[in-house]
Motif scaffolding. Structure first.
Motif: not given
Lengths: 303, 333, 277
Positions: B199, B203, B205-212, C83, C86, C94, C100, C114
């Motif tokens: 992830y 991307d 930024t998207a990974a961070n925004a999904n809790g990673i 993170h 979330v 966005f 991804f 996650h």
């Protein structure tokens, strides 16, 4: 006091080598976002071509054009040859790979570098070659307390004239504006009617040509050249271009000069053996605290 | 019988097992058919595979441009060399210790630079690798032996029962380690950790925004990659019986980079192919003498022209997933 | 017309107090007070450059505000990392779809789980029973969310290969996979055709009715704003310009019309004004 001044002048001499090579990295990176790993080998090839002209053609050339004429001939021959080589490498190794993204281009660039390096070895042999001595009269000049050689003055003058010319082209002419616009945003630049291919042509002829000229100066300064020297100079020059702000042309010049001076001061006041470590630590610190280099623009990602 | 999708999965799995069984058989029989020279070539192929797998975590899975990976390899090799020659610690004990030393080094060095993006990370890791190499040459505290390196490293042994000192035994040692590493990494790829790495690569930024927590996962990749490079350094040092700085140059880092990209980012079979190319190509073209590296360079360019995504890229979605919910009454569709 | 929930009926889910974000010398968000109540759909509208997306980026932790506070379900979350936010229960999408791209749709949605799972390095390498159970739960939730947005059939396709409208829905499914209490959608209907927009509206209505979730959205499509919002807040130049209100009142408000139509010619054509009112 005069020791530090002498070290600074020595630093500026090798710094101008780094700066001239760094320009090649930085111009290509600016336009194509490609780290041209073969650039160090352009520099080596230029040095070897100059060597050949000076060794085998010196008698003939000197007879017709005098000492300085022979030197000019070597510089021009190597510069023009490398401009052609640069163009060929761009066509053969890079252009077909651009559409696939940046990482395959890194491998292709490394492949081109291996190819050039080994081609040089095949042609000129694996051993060190000694540059012709006493090409420029070994005149020592005393400026107050500072001790200089004529060769150093010639190198500094030539480097600064080249850098000044490039600076003028890039910063003051319309074509220079096109180069800067392309480096800033290639897509928009091409929409604005800038001929990107012309810009690519420019950076891939001028960069290698500057590298070749530097190769000859390095050969005269250190008196010996080897087919692997491109790696080391390339690495330092690439470091210099990042230090100054990669993609930024005045930045590459400034980065090279700063790197050379730091290296010489580090060698004199810290330790000659650790000078390169010192240089890399400075580089890492600069990047941690100012990731875009000294003159690089800050670009924020739009979320 | 009707072909259900489940049978498809079964077939795919069994064909994969067949491939693995075949490959294992070839690896087991090969050394008994050839001379020590060719066994040694296969040993170095194994070392490069391990190095490729270790860089693949950082570069392939997470997409971090690491051009200083030889530095971690060097830390592992020198940890083994120094502790073995100065204190007589057995090589096999040093195997985990070298991994740990390289991992610790990666953690300390990468913590302050992990936020750097793309080419900036590339140049900083490159600088880091060069600093390691230059430091080894400068012989700090008289430990590293300067440009000549450290000599007289032991071979791995476990008392009198297990002594690894022939080409054949080294061959089995390295490929056993490679095999276990592949097993572990394959499992990681199909876990929340492997996905989190991907992830971030796709991307951040998207990974961070999904809790990673991208920072932690990037550091984890560096630490794990360095540990594996440290293991490779340990085996390499004991095989060669000496280590010197030139084995850990920028060039080695470039080779590792090429292994990952020639094979295909994040692809384990790709790494094996890339390592085979890097280690076997110069051997195969030995008859061409000084022209072989010319051919090598051209081959790299040609490969990127025709297979820019690598020779064996990781295929996603090749295994069709079936419902876990159907028949449990939880289905929404 | 779907039933309207009334604003301020439930407890406050999200609250910003004096939120200010400055870029260089530009004040993108200027002491914004915003309250989102449980179970409602709140739309943030306004012309381009009004600071709407900046508000989202501050709330989701991508930007750190210069002044002001953000509270989520009573807890101060100002300055927390994306993170962490979330896992508190705020999930977002966005404006320019950030999936991804080279991973399958299913893997994309699994990303949302996650923060709700814990397996570490060793349990993943050794495939412990706990790790396997957790993986099954991740896959189960991903399947449920994919089915909700009608993308189960595309589960093994790469995200970059599915249609644009499907990509928008996939991104929402991914956000929902983390079981958020607050779903933050940045222009979810942009690029969708009218039919897809209607489906999206129906989907959001379903979600809000069936699940314990609140929705905050930025939207330019007035049909959608009027159609599904319970409450509308208008921003211009980093501030709230009108009193917030129910969609009908906002639509009639002179200042809103000015903000959209009267000031910036470039922007005025970008909005789809409902034909009948």
């Amino acid at each position: 006091m005069h020791v530090i001044l002498e070290q600074i002048i020595n630093g500026l001499t090798i710094g101008s080598f780094y700066a001239l090579i760094a320009l090649g990295y930085s111009m290509v990176y600016g336009v194509l976002k490609l780290i041209n790993f073969a650039h160090g080998d352009f520099f080596t090839l230029g040095s070897y071509l100059g060597y050949t002209v000076l060794v085998f053609g010196a008698a003939l050339l000197t007879a017709h054009f005098g000492l300085w004429g022979a030197l000019m001939a070597a510089l021009i021959f190597a510069g023009v040859s490398l401009a052609i080589v640069g163009l060929i490498v761009e066509r053969v190794a890079y252009r077909p790979v651009y559409p696939a993204g940046r990482l395959p281009a890194v491998v292709s660039a490394l492949g081109a570098s291996i190819f050039l390096q080994n081609a040089i070895m095949v042609v000129w042999g694996p051993r060190f070659q000694a540059y012709p001595a006493a090409l420029i009269p070994n005149v020592h000049i005393q400026l107050g307390n500072i001790h200089l050689t004529l060769l150093q003055i010639v190198i500094l003058l030539l480097s600064f004239v080249l850098m000044g010319t490039l600076y003028y082209i890039v910063q003051k002419t319309t074509f220079g504006a096109a180069i800067r616009a392309t480096a800033h945003d290639r897509k928009t630049a091409s929409l604005m009617g800038i001929n990107i291919n012309k810009v690519i042509l420019f950076v891939f002829t001028l960069g290698p040509a500057l590298g070749a000229v530097t190769g000859i100066m390095v050969g005269m300064y250190y008196r010996q050249i080897s087919f692997t020297m491109g790696w080391n100079y390339g690495l330092k020059a690439f470091t210099a271009s990042v230090l100054g702000g990669i993609g930024n042309i005045p930045g590459a010049m400034l980065g090279g000069l700063i790197l050379g001076v730091l290296e010489m001061l580090g060698a004199a006041y810290i330790s000659a053996a650790w000078k390169d470590v010192f240089v890399f630590i400075i580089l890492i610190l600069v990047l941690i605290f100012r990731p875009t280099g000294i003159l690089g623009e800050k670009t924020a990602e739009k979320v | 019988m009707e072909r259900t999708p489940l049978n498809g999965i079964g077939r795919l799995a069994s064909s994969r097992q067949l491939h693995i069984a075949l490959a294992t058989a070839v690896f087991l029989i090969y050394p008994f058919l050839v001379s020590d020279y060719f066994i040694d070539i296969a040993f170095y192929f194994g070392i490069y595979t391990l190095l490729g797998l270790s860089l693949n975590i950082v570069l392939g899975e997470v997409g971090l441009f690491d051009l200083g990976h030889a530095g971690f390899y060097a830390i592992g090799a020198y940890t083994t060399a120094i502790l073995n020659t100065k204190f007589g610690i057995p090589i096999l004990v040093l195997l985990p210790l070298s991994a740990l030393a390289a991992a610790l080094f990666a953690y300390v060095v990468c913590s302050p630079i992990i936020h750097l993006q793309g080419d900036y990370l590339l140049i900083v890791t490159l600088g880091m690798g060069e600093i390691v190499r230059l430091a080894l040459i400068n012989n700090p505290f008289d430990l590293t032996g300067g440009p000549n390196g450290v000599f007289g490293i032991d071979f791995p042994s476990l008392g009198p029962w297990l002594v690894i000192d022939s080409s054949l035994e080294y061959y089995f040692l390295i490929w056993l380690i490679v095999g276990l590493t592949i097993l572990g990494l394959t499992r990681l790829q199909d876990s929340r950790i492997g996905r989190a790495w991907n992830y971030i690569r796709e991307d951040e930024t998207a990974a961070n925004a999904n809790g990673i927590d991208s920072r932690s996962y990037k550091l984890l990749a560096f630490v794990l990659g360095a540990a594996l490079a440290g293991v490779a350094g340990n085996v390499y040092a004991s095989k060669l019986m000496c280590v010197s700085p030139e084995s850990f140059s920028f060039w080695e880092s470039c080779l590792m980079f090429c292994i990952v990209l020639i094979g295909g980012m994040g692809s384990i079979p790709g790494v094996i192919i890339g390592a085979a190319f890097i280690s076997l190509f110069p051997e195969i073209f030995r008859p061409f003498a000084m022209y072989r590296m010319l051919i090598f360079g051209s081959a790299m360019m040609l490969m990127m022209m025709f297979r820019p995504g690598g020779v064996w890229p990781r295929k996603r979605g090749a295994v069709k997933y079936e419902s876990l919910l159907e028949g449990t009454g939880r289905s929404d569709a | 017309m779907p039933e309207r929930r009334t604003h301020a009926a439930g407890e406050t889910v999200l609250e910003t107090k004096g939120l200010t974000k400055i870029f260089g010398g530009l004040i993108a968000v200027n002491s914004l007070d915003l309250k989102v109540h449980k179970g409602e759909i709140l739309s943030l509208i306004g012309p381009n450059g009004a600071g709407k997306t900046t508000v989202f980026n501050v709330v989701s932790g991508i930007y750190r505000p210069e002044f002001g506070e953000v509270f989520f379900r009573g807890e101060r979350i100002t300055g927390k990392k994306p993170h962490q936010i979330v896992s508190h229960g705020i999930a977002r999408t966005f404006q320019n779809i950030r999936l991804f791209p080279d991973m399958t749709c299913r893997e994309n949605v699994m990303a949302g789980r996650h923060c709700r799972s814990t397996s570490g390095l060793f349990s993943s390498i050794f495939r412990t029973p706990g790790q396997r159970t957790e993986e099954d739960m991740i896959k189960g939730t991903a399947e449920k969310r994919l089915r909700q947005v009608n993308l189960w059939k595309s589960r093994d396709d790469l995200a970059k290969n599915i249609a644009y409208g499907s990509q928008r829905m996939l991104e929402i499914a991914r956000a929902l996979a983390s079981d958020p209490k607050l779903l933050v959608l940045d222009e979810p209907s942009s690029g969708l055709n009218p039919r897809e927009t209607r489906d999206l509206m129906a989907f959001l209505q379903d979600i809000i009715r069936e699940e314990d979730v609140t929705i905050l959205l930025i939207e330019h499509d007035m049909n959608m704003v009027m159609g599904i919002s319970d409450w509308v807040v208008v921003m211009d130049g980093g501030r709230k310009i009108a009193e917030e209100g129910i969609p009908d009142d906002i639509y009639a408000d002179q200042r809103v019309i000015e903000a959209y139509l009267g000031k910036d010619d470039e922007d005025s054509t970008a909005y789809d004004v409902p034909a009948e009112h």
